[in-house]
Design a protein around this motif. Structure first.
Motif: not given
Length: 368
Positions: A186-210
């Motif tokens: 999360l800190t990495m994304y913040q330092k890259q300047g991002h303000k929005s993010i997707v939270f998923v519970l695991g890989t299967t859910g991430e793939n389903a959302l994508k």
């Protein structure tokens, strides 16, 4: 009485022990079988060392009772002492990852050897070599394959493992270790300047959302720690968060639970029953739902009784609980997925939050 769990030794302490032994070997002519390493928290570790080539020393990583994937690994370290004064430099050998993303504690392009282990090595070596320069090379045979089981690929660390440790020891608290890894991402994304993010519970859910929405710029697999990661994201200044996953877990959030692990909470059927009752379900239907063991079985009953419309209010309520968790400083949307990986329900604000998430993706593509 509960048995006390045994602490372990971090990879940073293993590298420090190997580096110290290498220098002792070069200055005394003999490789020590054990060295004393002072940790950043003041505890002294006595670590066994073995020779693994000329002035190269190996330490077997002992993680204690923590379920660490590096337990039993060989941490191999060699020090080349310079002829003049200068810095101590660090190099990654076999099985050590390379940083490929901005925003981590080590700059992009460098070996994944964290600052505290570097400081530990320098402190021990300076006691012996003084101001002389030195090159420290650390390796973990097989580390590239082991790293696939860690968070390193998500952090943009490629080719192997990281040399970690802020205290020098490994405490058997796997939940805290996972949360630390999530905070780092999360800190990495913040330092890259991002303000929005997707939270998923695991890989299967991430793939389903994508599969439903397309690729995302920032995705954090929060596991069961929704509340903790909402706290962290809010503290770091994130403004829009899309949370997506299977309803079997996220229905707990609709009941106000922010840690979805089964040993922390359940209440799934009670939450479903409440919404079903509000939608007009009769007592017999409610009792059938209440006696379900799985959310999938409850889904079937709701389909049978034409009550599938209740998932939308539950998604709205889950999103509302999450926003309250952030003190309404973040706009949080919720997406429920069914057992076939399809979208079951979206909270009212999903399109709004999704627009920010996808906008961030567009900015990333513009910079490629």
């Amino acid at each position: 009485m509960k048995e006390t769990l045994r602490e372990g030794v971090s990879t940073g302490s293993c590298m420090t022990a190997g580096a110290l032994a290498s220098v002792i070997w070069q200055t005394t002519g003999k490789c020590p079988s054990e060295v004393a390493v002072e940790t950043p928290i003041g505890k002294t570790l006595y670590i066994e060392v073995a020779p693994a080539g000329k002035h190269t020393c190996v330490v077997i990583k002992d993680a204690g009772d923590d379920p660490d994937v590096t337990n039993g690994c060989q941490v191999v370290t060699k020090v080349e002492i310079g002829t003049g004064d200068g810095p101590i430099e660090f190099f990654g050998g076999e099985g050590i990852g390379t940083i490929t993303q901005e925003g981590l504690k080590i700059e992009k392009g460098n070996p994944a050897i964290n600052p505290v282990p570097r400081q530990m090595v320098e402190k021990e070596l300076r006691k012996i070599i003084g101001a002389k320069s030195a090159k420290v090379t650390v390796s973990i045979p097989g580390g590239e394959e082991i790293a696939k089981k860690t968070f390193n690929p998500r952090l943009g660390i490629v080719g192997g493992l990281s040399i970690l440790g802020t205290t020098g020891i490994v405490r058997p608290m796997s939940e805290e270790a996972m949360k630390d890894s999530l905070r780092a991402e999360l800190t990495m994304y913040q330092k890259q300047g991002h303000k929005s993010i997707v939270f998923v519970l695991g890989t299967t859910g991430e793939n389903a959302l994508k599969a439903q929405y397309g690729d995302f710029c920032c995705v954090l697999q929060v596991s069961n720690y929704i509340g903790d990661m909402l706290d962290e994201a809010c503290e770091m200044g994130f403004t829009h968060i899309l949370i997506g996953g299977f309803v079997g877990k996220l229905v707990k959030v609709a009941g106000g639970t922010m840690n979805t692990h089964s040993h922390i909470s359940d209440g799934r059927m009670e939450t479903i029953c409440t919404h079903a009752a509000l939608a007009g379900a009769d007592k017999e239907t409610l009792l059938r739902i209440l006696n379900c063991v799985t959310t999938r079985k409850a889904e079937e009953i709701l389909e049978e009784k034409n009550l599938t419309g209740i998932w939308k209010p539950m998604a709205d309520r889950a999103a509302d609980f999450c926003m309250k968790r952030t003190g309404n400083q973040c706009e949080v949307a919720m997406v429920f997925l069914d057992s076939s990986h399809k979208i079951m329900a979206e909270s009212d604000n999903t399109k709004e939050v999704l627009s920010f998430v996808l906008k961030a993706r567009g900015k990333k593509h513009e910079t490629l």
